[in-house]
Design an enzyme around this catalytic site. Structure first.
Site, PDB file in Angstrom:
ATOM      1  N   ARG A 104       0.885  -1.177   0.000  1.00 45.56           N
ATOM      2  CA  ARG A 104       0.000   0.000   0.000  1.00 45.56           C
ATOM      3  C   ARG A 104       0.917   1.220   0.000  1.00 45.56           C
ATOM      4  O   ARG A 104       1.617   1.472   0.983  1.00 45.56           O
ATOM      5  CB  ARG A 104      -0.912  -0.023   1.239  1.00 45.56           C
ATOM      6  N   HIS A 131      -6.828   1.368  -7.086  1.00 46.49           N
ATOM      7  CA  HIS A 131      -7.216   0.627  -5.885  1.00 46.49           C
ATOM      8  C   HIS A 131      -8.025  -0.598  -6.311  1.00 46.49           C
ATOM      9  O   HIS A 131      -9.212  -0.716  -6.021  1.00 46.49           O
ATOM     10  CB  HIS A 131      -8.038   1.527  -4.963  1.00 46.49           C
ATOM     11  N   GLN A 134     -10.259  -2.853  -3.798  1.00 48.13           N
ATOM     12  CA  GLN A 134     -11.552  -2.292  -3.424  1.00 48.13           C
ATOM     13  C   GLN A 134     -12.598  -2.595  -4.492  1.00 48.13           C
ATOM     14  O   GLN A 134     -13.754  -2.878  -4.183  1.00 48.13           O
ATOM     15  CB  GLN A 134     -11.438  -0.784  -3.221  1.00 48.13           C
ATOM     16  N   ASP A 219     -16.258   8.921  -2.780  1.00 42.07           N
ATOM     17  CA  ASP A 219     -15.141   8.781  -1.845  1.00 42.07           C
ATOM     18  C   ASP A 219     -14.862  10.164  -1.273  1.00 42.07           C
ATOM     19  O   ASP A 219     -15.439  11.169  -1.724  1.00 42.07           O
ATOM     20  CB  ASP A 219     -13.915   8.212  -2.583  1.00 42.07           C
ATOM     21  N   CYS A 259     -16.192   3.595  -0.226  1.00 42.75           N
ATOM     22  CA  CYS A 259     -15.102   2.691   0.177  1.00 42.75           C
ATOM     23  C   CYS A 259     -14.610   2.960   1.598  1.00 42.75           C
ATOM     24  O   CYS A 259     -13.840   2.143   2.126  1.00 42.75           O
ATOM     25  CB  CYS A 259     -13.951   2.768  -0.818  1.00 42.75           C
ATOM     26  N   ARG A 287     -14.256  -6.690   1.493  1.00 44.00           N
ATOM     27  CA  ARG A 287     -12.810  -6.601   1.281  1.00 44.00           C
ATOM     28  C   ARG A 287     -12.151  -7.890   1.779  1.00 44.00           C
ATOM     29  O   ARG A 287     -11.228  -8.420   1.142  1.00 44.00           O
ATOM     30  CB  ARG A 287     -12.233  -5.394   2.031  1.00 44.00           C
TER      31      ARG A 287
END
Length: 306
Positions: A104, A131, A134, A219, A259, A287
């Site tokens: 990450r 991402h 996700q 988001d 998310c 997830r």
């Protein structure tokens, strides 16, 4: 067979992505039925975090444990990467000791450089560009609630950043139409818009963007590393808040996703996560299950979703 990585939704075929989603749903049911399944016994996942996280760390660490393996958490200050060791040197060493590596990070090039020298699968846990993990969870969540997303209309409201870029890739791979509603100057990079082709459209009016949509998602307006822009972004994005009145313009069976973490009162109204059309909590849980399917697919020899 060469080592497979998951840095982007484009690293798998559409059939493989659909198989991972189906396996995620199956693994979730097995977990809920208290059925023990440990295909990754004695396997170890290394997790490198240059960006902080709640859901990414919990889902990968818990996922490896539930599959019988283990996960090792490494922050940037825990490795020689944080002290200037070349990325390719770290990749060569770590991949001799681990069965997979999740990273990450900020620069997407960190992932591509690491993967180029890694003997084992490398997974993008988030970069400034993409991402994809996700999106696996999002696709699983839609499938659980509404079935196939093929041919449906998805609306992204907000910044054209990494999540939006991954939604463009998902539109190509899962064959849905994507409307992107963002302020001028905050569009996704041209290369992603070109990738999306006719499946992707820019719509400036949020009411027009969500009209008839089957999935609406957003988001935070200010991502990690953009804190100095927060005040400017709040002003520019104010008209793009997703609330219940805006969702009322979408399809009757619309789903809302976020998310997380969410800034209530900014990109969403205070009450939106409590709306029955919101599936953000299922999305967050998924997830775990989608990534278990991904880990099994990449690490376990012969484990290939049908």
């Amino acid at each position: 067979m060469s080592t497979r990585h998951f840095l982007s939704m484009l690293d798998f075929t559409p059939e493989e992505l659909s198989g991972v989603v189906r396996r995620g749903i199956e693994l979730k049911k097995l977990r809920n039925d208290n059925v023990l399944i440990e295909p990754l016994k004695q396997r170890v996942l290394g997790m490198i975090f240059e960006k902080s996280s709640t859901r990414t760390r919990l889902s990968f660490e818990a996922g490896m444990i539930q599959l019988g393996g283990q996960a090792i958490f490494l922050s940037s200050r825990d490795t020689q990467l944080g002290r200037g060791e070349p990325t390719d040197d770290s990749a060569r060493v770590m991949s001799r000791m681990l069965d997979a590596v999740m990273i990450r990070t900020f620069a997407h090039s960190t992932l591509t450089e690491f993967a180029a020298c890694s003997r084992v699968p490398v997974i993008n846990g988030l970069s400034d560009d993409l991402h994809p993990c996700q999106l696996l969870a999002d696709m699983q969540t839609f499938a659980e609630h509404r079935g196939s997303i093929k041919g449906k209309t998805v609306t992204w409201v907000g910044d054209g950043h990494n999540m939006c870029n991954s939604y463009i890739e998902a539109a190509v791979q899962f064959d849905f139409n994507l409307r992107i509603c963002c302020p001028k100057g905050y569009e996704p990079p041209a290369r992603f818009l070109q990738l999306g082709g006719e499946r992707v459209s820019l719509v400036r009016d949020p009411r027009e963007a969500v009209a008839g949509a089957h999935l609406v998602t957003t988001d935070v307006w200010t991502s990690m590393g953009q804190e100095e822009e927060a005040a400017q972004r709040l002003e520019l994005f104010a008209a793009l808040q997703v609330n219940r009145a805006l969702l009322d313009l979408a399809a009757k069976d619309v789903l809302f996703m976020h998310c997380l973490p969410a800034h209530r009162g900014e990109e969403i109204s205070q009450d939106l996560l409590d709306d029955p059309r919101s599936v953000a909590w299922d999305q967050a849980e998924n997830r775990l299950h989608a990534q278990k399917a991904l880990l099994e697919f990449l690490i376990q020899p012969g484990a290939r979703p049908a």
